[in-house]
Design an enzyme around this catalytic site. Structure first.
Site, PDB file in Angstrom:
ATOM      1  N   GLN A  32       0.836  -1.216   0.000  1.00 26.72           N
ATOM      2  CA  GLN A  32       0.000   0.000   0.000  1.00 26.72           C
ATOM      3  C   GLN A  32       0.867   1.260   0.000  1.00 26.72           C
ATOM      4  O   GLN A  32       0.461   2.303  -0.497  1.00 26.72           O
ATOM      5  CB  GLN A  32      -0.911   0.033   1.238  1.00 26.72           C
ATOM      6  CG  GLN A  32      -2.029  -0.991   1.243  1.00 26.72           C
ATOM      7  CD  GLN A  32      -1.646  -2.225   2.011  1.00 26.72           C
ATOM      8  OE1 GLN A  32      -0.481  -2.607   2.080  1.00 26.72           O
ATOM      9  NE2 GLN A  32      -2.627  -2.888   2.600  1.00 26.72           N
ATOM     10  N   ASP A  74      -6.672   1.439  12.478  1.00 29.89           N
ATOM     11  CA  ASP A  74      -7.873   0.693  12.077  1.00 29.89           C
ATOM     12  C   ASP A  74      -8.854   0.528  13.227  1.00 29.89           C
ATOM     13  O   ASP A  74     -10.058   0.358  13.011  1.00 29.89           O
ATOM     14  CB  ASP A  74      -7.485  -0.670  11.508  1.00 29.89           C
ATOM     15  CG  ASP A  74      -6.980  -0.493  10.094  1.00 29.89           C
ATOM     16  OD1 ASP A  74      -5.812  -0.107   9.938  1.00 29.89           O
ATOM     17  OD2 ASP A  74      -7.774  -0.674   9.155  1.00 29.89           O
ATOM     18  N   ASN A 112      -3.173  -1.246  13.675  1.00 33.51           N
ATOM     19  CA  ASN A 112      -2.898  -0.654  12.362  1.00 33.51           C
ATOM     20  C   ASN A 112      -2.104  -1.672  11.532  1.00 33.51           C
ATOM     21  O   ASN A 112      -1.771  -2.766  12.022  1.00 33.51           O
ATOM     22  CB  ASN A 112      -2.135   0.670  12.513  1.00 33.51           C
ATOM     23  CG  ASN A 112      -2.096   1.460  11.206  1.00 33.51           C
ATOM     24  OD1 ASN A 112      -3.132   1.641  10.552  1.00 33.51           O
ATOM     25  ND2 ASN A 112      -0.929   1.921  10.800  1.00 33.51           N
ATOM     26  N   LYS A 113      -1.827  -1.316  10.307  1.00 35.85           N
ATOM     27  CA  LYS A 113      -1.157  -2.217   9.364  1.00 35.85           C
ATOM     28  C   LYS A 113       0.066  -2.894   9.976  1.00 35.85           C
ATOM     29  O   LYS A 113       0.848  -2.244  10.665  1.00 35.85           O
ATOM     30  CB  LYS A 113      -0.771  -1.401   8.118  1.00 35.85           C
ATOM     31  CG  LYS A 113      -0.099  -2.147   7.007  1.00 35.85           C
ATOM     32  CD  LYS A 113      -0.852  -3.378   6.554  1.00 35.85           C
ATOM     33  CE  LYS A 113      -2.296  -3.123   6.183  1.00 35.85           C
ATOM     34  NZ  LYS A 113      -3.099  -4.375   6.121  1.00 35.85           N
TER      35      LYS A 113
HETATM   36  O1  MRU Z   1      -5.359  -3.532   4.894  1.00 35.12           O
HETATM   37  P1  MRU Z   1      -5.648  -2.077   4.659  1.00 35.12           P
HETATM   38  O2  MRU Z   1      -4.969  -1.521   3.459  1.00 35.12           O
HETATM   39  O3  MRU Z   1      -7.131  -1.784   4.703  1.00 35.12           O
HETATM   40  O4  MRU Z   1      -5.009  -1.363   5.912  1.00 35.12           O
HETATM   41  C1  MRU Z   1      -5.093   0.036   6.018  1.00 35.12           C
HETATM   42  C2  MRU Z   1      -4.370   0.572   7.182  1.00 35.12           C
HETATM   43  O5  MRU Z   1      -3.818  -0.153   7.984  1.00 35.12           O
HETATM   44  C3  MRU Z   1      -4.413   2.050   7.388  1.00 35.12           C
HETATM   45  O6  MRU Z   1      -3.251   2.483   8.024  1.00 35.12           O
HETATM   46  C4  MRU Z   1      -5.619   2.398   8.264  1.00 35.12           C
HETATM   47  O7  MRU Z   1      -6.790   1.860   7.736  1.00 35.12           O
HETATM   48  C5  MRU Z   1      -5.797   3.838   8.432  1.00 35.12           C
HETATM   49  S1  MRU Z   1      -6.286   4.542   6.893  1.00 35.12           S
HETATM   50  C6  MRU Z   1      -6.831   6.035   7.001  1.00 35.12           C
END
Ligand code: MRU
Length: 321
Positions: free
Chosen positions: A178, A219, A229-230
């Protein structure tokens, strides 16, 4: 130029397929709530606030088509378990339906409120970014992950616009990339100076004094400020602490889960090991080797300098967790 991840057209949802970026800009046209659910599950749309907005429109499509609301609700809810915005948005739509309110209006409000929250977080958060800062970020938290502007990337964008001359280190963010595919794409469009790095480069850059702060999204945030978070965010928080670098989390209030307390209360999504073992169609691990793919991790409050929401700034590590 404002990037949009999705557009509600009144009778259908247009979705920018983020799996195709940066190579191609492909828009999907979704008319059925089941298509919306599989777009969320399959990561055509991702990022906690964007997932919430899109799920709200999915609910609207399903209910309008005469499907049982509880089935529509459950199908959308069971797509991705970690991002709290998904549950928050679906609960709002459910309440509106129960109270006989206009659910299209409710879905539109969710999108508008998220955009406004992002702009406000940008204003508040950019105050914490010094002039000329070299900011490290992870995953994608920009316009693509929200209703527009972005959370962590929104703060960076606001700092850039206010003339802070920021530079961004972009973690590539294995395995979905990402960072390199989406964050770099957004930064390039905005003309914000940046360099993509492999995830394992961050620590050494910190040691060399080349990182002034880390800014990430979230998240789900528990009542006692554990942040999901990720995957990779926790490691960054440990590195930042070891190098005495501020570690900021940026998230709207729709990411704060009032019912969760402690890290055990967060459900961490485990995705297919094939996503780790392949980059697109190219194998990057032997067929016979099993892999583990946790999509998120949890950062404890003591590693977080500040959490920025549209309501203001919280200092978790000063509150003793
Ligand atoms: O797996 P994803 O791409 O949905 O994960 C996204 C994230 O971890 C972002 O850092 C999080 O959603 C915050 S986005 C504003």
């Amino acid at each position: 130029m404002q990037v949009k991840a999705f557009r509600w057209m009144g009778d259908r949802l247009l979705l920018l397929d983020q799996r195709e970026l940066p190579a191609r800009e492909v828009w999907l046209e979704l008319k059925d709530y089941r298509q919306v659910a599989s777009a969320i599950k399959g990561m055509a749309v991702r990022g906690a606030p964007a997932i919430g907005c899109v799920a709200a429109y999915g609910f609207l499509l399903g209910v309008r088509a005469g499907e049982p609301p509880s089935l529509v609700f459950e199908t959308l809810k069971n797509t991705r378990p970690t991002a709290y915005n998904l549950f928050w948005a679906l609960n709002r739509l459910w309440r509106a339906l129960e109270e006989g309110r206009d659910i299209e209006k409710e879905a539109l409000s969710i999108e508008e409120e998220d955009y406004r929250a992002n702009r406000r977080m940008g204003e508040i958060g950019q105050e914490l970014i010094p002039k000329g800062a070299r900011v490290l970020t992870h995953c994608n938290t920009g316009a693509l992950a929200t209703a527009g502007w972005g959370t962590a990337l929104g703060v960076i964008r606001s700092a850039h616009l206010s003339g802070k001359e920021v530079f961004v280190w972009v973690d590539e963010t294995r395995p979905y990339l990402q960072g390199s595919r989406l964050t770099a794409w957004e930064l390039l469009k905005e003309g914000i100076p940046h360099k993509v790095i492999t995830d394992s480069t961050a620590g050494f850059l910190m040691r060399k004094g080349l990182v002034d702060c880390v800014v990430v999204g979230a998240d789900r945030i528990t009542r006692d400020y554990f942040v999901a978070n990720k995957i990779g965010t926790y490691a960054l928080s440990v590195l930042a602490k070891a190098h005495r670098i501020p570690f900021y989390v940026v998230a709207p209030s729709s990411t704060f889960d009032p019912n969760s307390y402690g890290e055990e209360s967060i459900s961490i999504e485990e995705r297919s090991q094939e996503e780790v073992k392949r980059v697109k169609d190219t194998p990057v691990a032997p067929e016979g080797s099993p892999a583990l793919h946790l999509a998120f991790d949890i950062t404890p409050p003591e590693n977080i300098t500040a959490i920025i929401s549209e309501k203001g700034i919280i200092w978790p590590s000063r509150q003793g967790g």
